[in-house]
Write a protein that holds these residues in place. Sequence first.
Motif, PDB file in Angstrom:
ATOM      1  N   ASP A   6       0.611  -1.365  -0.084  1.00  0.00           N
ATOM      2  CA  ASP A   6       0.012   0.065  -0.042  1.00  0.00           C
ATOM      3  C   ASP A   6       0.806   1.265  -0.145  1.00  0.00           C
ATOM      4  O   ASP A   6       0.684   2.186  -0.557  1.00  0.00           O
ATOM      5  CB  ASP A   6      -0.940   0.053   1.239  1.00  0.00           C
ATOM      6  CG  ASP A   6      -2.135  -1.011   1.099  1.00  0.00           C
ATOM      7  OD1 ASP A   6      -2.383  -1.430   0.118  1.00  0.00           O
ATOM      8  OD2 ASP A   6      -2.571  -1.392   2.107  1.00  0.00           O
ATOM      9  N   ALA A   7       2.045   1.254   0.614  1.00  0.00           N
ATOM     10  CA  ALA A   7       2.750   2.474   0.745  1.00  0.00           C
ATOM     11  C   ALA A   7       3.803   2.461  -0.170  1.00  0.00           C
ATOM     12  O   ALA A   7       4.460   3.479  -0.404  1.00  0.00           O
ATOM     13  CB  ALA A   7       3.421   2.450   2.157  1.00  0.00           C
ATOM     14  N   PHE A   8       4.314   0.965  -0.711  1.00  0.00           N
ATOM     15  CA  PHE A   8       5.535   1.149  -1.543  1.00  0.00           C
ATOM     16  C   PHE A   8       5.272   0.794  -3.163  1.00  0.00           C
ATOM     17  O   PHE A   8       5.158   1.444  -3.656  1.00  0.00           O
ATOM     18  CB  PHE A   8       6.777   0.493  -1.015  1.00  0.00           C
ATOM     19  CG  PHE A   8       7.823   0.601  -2.133  1.00  0.00           C
ATOM     20  CD1 PHE A   8       8.587   1.289  -2.024  1.00  0.00           C
ATOM     21  CD2 PHE A   8       8.186  -0.616  -2.730  1.00  0.00           C
ATOM     22  CE1 PHE A   8      10.003   1.502  -2.696  1.00  0.00           C
ATOM     23  CE2 PHE A   8       9.261  -0.786  -3.517  1.00  0.00           C
ATOM     24  CZ  PHE A   8      10.210   0.446  -3.518  1.00  0.00           C
ATOM     25  N   ASP A   9       4.862  -0.667  -3.210  1.00  0.00           N
ATOM     26  CA  ASP A   9       4.700  -1.395  -4.252  1.00  0.00           C
ATOM     27  C   ASP A   9       3.644  -0.561  -5.326  1.00  0.00           C
ATOM     28  O   ASP A   9       3.788  -0.352  -6.509  1.00  0.00           O
ATOM     29  CB  ASP A   9       4.279  -2.628  -4.262  1.00  0.00           C
ATOM     30  CG  ASP A   9       5.362  -3.349  -3.646  1.00  0.00           C
ATOM     31  OD1 ASP A   9       6.200  -3.921  -4.241  1.00  0.00           O
ATOM     32  OD2 ASP A   9       5.534  -3.258  -2.309  1.00  0.00           O
ATOM     33  N   ILE A  10       2.584  -0.478  -4.826  1.00  0.00           N
ATOM     34  CA  ILE A  10       1.306   0.256  -5.712  1.00  0.00           C
ATOM     35  C   ILE A  10       1.658   1.547  -6.197  1.00  0.00           C
ATOM     36  O   ILE A  10       1.469   1.907  -7.366  1.00  0.00           O
ATOM     37  CB  ILE A  10      -0.077   0.223  -4.804  1.00  0.00           C
ATOM     38  CG1 ILE A  10      -0.456  -1.358  -4.479  1.00  0.00           C
ATOM     39  CG2 ILE A  10      -1.142   0.614  -5.755  1.00  0.00           C
ATOM     40  CD1 ILE A  10      -0.394  -2.340  -5.572  1.00  0.00           C
ATOM     41  N   PRO A  11       2.102   2.669  -5.343  1.00  0.00           N
ATOM     42  CA  PRO A  11       2.500   3.895  -5.665  1.00  0.00           C
ATOM     43  C   PRO A  11       3.514   3.599  -6.714  1.00  0.00           C
ATOM     44  O   PRO A  11       3.469   4.688  -7.708  1.00  0.00           O
ATOM     45  CB  PRO A  11       2.696   4.487  -4.429  1.00  0.00           C
ATOM     46  CG  PRO A  11       2.009   3.866  -3.324  1.00  0.00           C
ATOM     47  CD  PRO A  11       2.062   2.387  -3.727  1.00  0.00           C
ATOM     48  N   MET A  17      -3.858   3.622 -18.789  1.00  0.00           N
ATOM     49  CA  MET A  17      -4.980   3.990 -17.728  1.00  0.00           C
ATOM     50  C   MET A  17      -5.044   3.250 -16.564  1.00  0.00           C
ATOM     51  O   MET A  17      -4.443   2.006 -16.494  1.00  0.00           O
ATOM     52  CB  MET A  17      -6.361   3.863 -18.456  1.00  0.00           C
ATOM     53  CG  MET A  17      -6.651   4.925 -19.908  1.00  0.00           C
ATOM     54  SD  MET A  17      -6.760   6.473 -19.110  1.00  0.00           S
ATOM     55  CE  MET A  17      -5.178   7.307 -19.441  1.00  0.00           C
ATOM     56  N   PRO A  18      -5.487   3.602 -15.292  1.00  0.00           N
ATOM     57  CA  PRO A  18      -5.600   2.735 -14.324  1.00  0.00           C
ATOM     58  C   PRO A  18      -6.375   1.177 -14.532  1.00  0.00           C
ATOM     59  O   PRO A  18      -7.127   1.316 -15.332  1.00  0.00           O
ATOM     60  CB  PRO A  18      -6.330   3.291 -13.220  1.00  0.00           C
ATOM     61  CG  PRO A  18      -6.382   4.884 -13.709  1.00  0.00           C
ATOM     62  CD  PRO A  18      -6.230   4.822 -15.310  1.00  0.00           C
ATOM     63  N   PRO A  19      -5.669   0.413 -14.014  1.00  0.00           N
ATOM     64  CA  PRO A  19      -6.260  -0.981 -14.291  1.00  0.00           C
ATOM     65  C   PRO A  19      -7.671  -1.185 -13.721  1.00  0.00           C
ATOM     66  O   PRO A  19      -8.092  -0.200 -12.708  1.00  0.00           O
ATOM     67  CB  PRO A  19      -5.332  -2.057 -13.504  1.00  0.00           C
ATOM     68  CG  PRO A  19      -4.637  -1.356 -12.679  1.00  0.00           C
ATOM     69  CD  PRO A  19      -4.461   0.247 -13.124  1.00  0.00           C
ATOM     70  N   SER A  20      -8.359  -2.291 -13.820  1.00  0.00           N
ATOM     71  CA  SER A  20      -9.650  -2.262 -13.252  1.00  0.00           C
ATOM     72  C   SER A  20      -9.554  -2.450 -11.705  1.00  0.00           C
ATOM     73  O   SER A  20      -8.447  -2.932 -11.288  1.00  0.00           O
ATOM     74  CB  SER A  20     -10.286  -3.601 -13.663  1.00  0.00           C
ATOM     75  OG  SER A  20     -10.423  -3.713 -15.091  1.00  0.00           O
ATOM     76  N   PRO A  21     -10.612  -2.060 -10.828  1.00  0.00           N
ATOM     77  CA  PRO A  21     -10.702  -1.900  -9.380  1.00  0.00           C
ATOM     78  C   PRO A  21     -10.309  -3.109  -8.763  1.00  0.00           C
ATOM     79  O   PRO A  21     -10.467  -4.448  -9.317  1.00  0.00           O
ATOM     80  CB  PRO A  21     -11.738  -1.416  -9.098  1.00  0.00           C
ATOM     81  CG  PRO A  21     -12.410  -0.717 -10.283  1.00  0.00           C
ATOM     82  CD  PRO A  21     -11.774  -1.481 -11.311  1.00  0.00           C
ATOM     83  N   TYR A  22      -9.190  -3.269  -7.742  1.00  0.00           N
ATOM     84  CA  TYR A  22      -8.826  -4.382  -7.244  1.00  0.00           C
ATOM     85  C   TYR A  22      -8.720  -3.939  -5.821  1.00  0.00           C
ATOM     86  O   TYR A  22      -8.274  -2.982  -5.205  1.00  0.00           O
ATOM     87  CB  TYR A  22      -7.578  -5.074  -7.573  1.00  0.00           C
ATOM     88  CG  TYR A  22      -6.168  -4.147  -7.763  1.00  0.00           C
ATOM     89  CD1 TYR A  22      -5.396  -3.824  -6.649  1.00  0.00           C
ATOM     90  CD2 TYR A  22      -5.776  -3.574  -8.839  1.00  0.00           C
ATOM     91  CE1 TYR A  22      -4.457  -3.241  -6.785  1.00  0.00           C
ATOM     92  CE2 TYR A  22      -4.676  -2.609  -8.932  1.00  0.00           C
ATOM     93  CZ  TYR A  22      -4.136  -2.197  -7.765  1.00  0.00           C
ATOM     94  OH  TYR A  22      -3.315  -1.590  -7.826  1.00  0.00           O
ATOM     95  N   ARG A  23      -8.911  -4.914  -4.764  1.00  0.00           N
ATOM     96  CA  ARG A  23      -8.435  -4.754  -3.257  1.00  0.00           C
ATOM     97  C   ARG A  23      -7.145  -5.083  -2.993  1.00  0.00           C
ATOM     98  O   ARG A  23      -6.419  -5.910  -3.684  1.00  0.00           O
ATOM     99  CB  ARG A  23      -9.555  -5.381  -2.408  1.00  0.00           C
ATOM    100  CG  ARG A  23     -10.909  -4.867  -2.764  1.00  0.00           C
ATOM    101  CD  ARG A  23     -11.938  -5.300  -1.540  1.00  0.00           C
ATOM    102  NE  ARG A  23     -11.341  -5.040  -0.453  1.00  0.00           N
ATOM    103  CZ  ARG A  23     -11.975  -5.273   0.753  1.00  0.00           C
ATOM    104  NH1 ARG A  23     -13.016  -6.190   0.704  1.00  0.00           N
ATOM    105  NH2 ARG A  23     -11.540  -4.897   2.000  1.00  0.00           N
ATOM    106  N   THR A  24      -6.484  -4.450  -1.806  1.00  0.00           N
ATOM    107  CA  THR A  24      -5.271  -4.883  -1.617  1.00  0.00           C
ATOM    108  C   THR A  24      -5.179  -5.610  -0.301  1.00  0.00           C
ATOM    109  O   THR A  24      -6.057  -5.136   0.723  1.00  0.00           O
ATOM    110  CB  THR A  24      -4.140  -3.657  -1.468  1.00  0.00           C
ATOM    111  OG1 THR A  24      -4.671  -2.765  -0.557  1.00  0.00           O
ATOM    112  CG2 THR A  24      -4.360  -3.394  -2.876  1.00  0.00           C
ATOM    113  N   ILE A  25      -4.246  -6.416   0.058  1.00  0.00           N
ATOM    114  CA  ILE A  25      -3.929  -7.258   1.471  1.00  0.00           C
ATOM    115  C   ILE A  25      -2.535  -6.785   1.488  1.00  0.00           C
ATOM    116  O   ILE A  25      -1.472  -7.179   1.056  1.00  0.00           O
ATOM    117  CB  ILE A  25      -4.398  -8.558   1.518  1.00  0.00           C
ATOM    118  CG1 ILE A  25      -5.731  -8.737   1.193  1.00  0.00           C
ATOM    119  CG2 ILE A  25      -3.876  -9.120   3.040  1.00  0.00           C
ATOM    120  CD1 ILE A  25      -6.303  -9.985   1.127  1.00  0.00           C
ATOM    121  N   ASP A  26      -2.150  -6.147   2.749  1.00  0.00           N
ATOM    122  CA  ASP A  26      -0.744  -5.636   2.904  1.00  0.00           C
ATOM    123  C   ASP A  26      -0.312  -6.472   4.256  1.00  0.00           C
ATOM    124  O   ASP A  26      -0.553  -6.139   5.268  1.00  0.00           O
ATOM    125  CB  ASP A  26      -0.596  -4.054   3.164  1.00  0.00           C
ATOM    126  CG  ASP A  26       0.749  -3.722   3.222  1.00  0.00           C
ATOM    127  OD1 ASP A  26       1.757  -4.434   3.801  1.00  0.00           O
ATOM    128  OD2 ASP A  26       1.027  -2.445   2.613  1.00  0.00           O
TER     129      ASP A  26
END
Length: 221
Positions: free
Chosen positions: A61-66, A78-87
């Motif tokens: 959430d703080a590193f990889d995704i940004p 463009m932004p990919p389709s919505p997904y949820r994250t588990i950190d």
Amino acid sequence: LSQIISNWYMISFACKLLGEEEVYSAVLTPEEAVIEDDSRIVKVLWKVLDQADIIIAHNGDAFDIPKINTRFVLHGLMPPSPYRTIDTLTIARQRFGFTSNRLDFLAKFFGYEGKAPTSFSLWENCMIGDESALYYMDFYCKQDIITLEQVFHKLKPYAKGLPNLDMYQDDYTMVCPVCGKPHLKEVPDKYFYTQAVKYQLYRCKSCGGLARAKKGIKFEN
């Protein structure tokens, strides 16, 4: 800003589907590394995230995704389709008190092999297009993914607010909301209570996670 020689770029990535054996990866060619062109592997990663419902990462959430989003926007994606994250780093910090929350420490704490060894020279050699260094970086990323999955399975029964995997089922069979498996056993005389309804509590025989029945039990007057 005057001290910046060049922007950072992606050398490689790896991923896998939870519970499956194969690890997928992409790494720069020596030619791509020398000219700092990660467009090919970034586009591959975009397709991976676009197809995903849930992404699991350590400090994601703080590193990889940004960082990933930065390369996406740079290459005009463009932004990919919505997904949820588990950190898993967030889970470790919120639910436990480990000596260290680093992924390698957690893996070895649980008796696993842990991350592959590396040094700063690996990154230096990758940037000059050293083929053997790029090959090892690909291996390093794959080992990271295996380590991440091992740690996630240890932490997940204690995690709060995980995506409910029962929601991703195509039928009405009750499955564990934590691991998605139908191995639930009723916990005798234990219930989950809301303000108005109580629910029978279940424990998963596969991962140890807790679940509540889909239908509540009304309180008796």
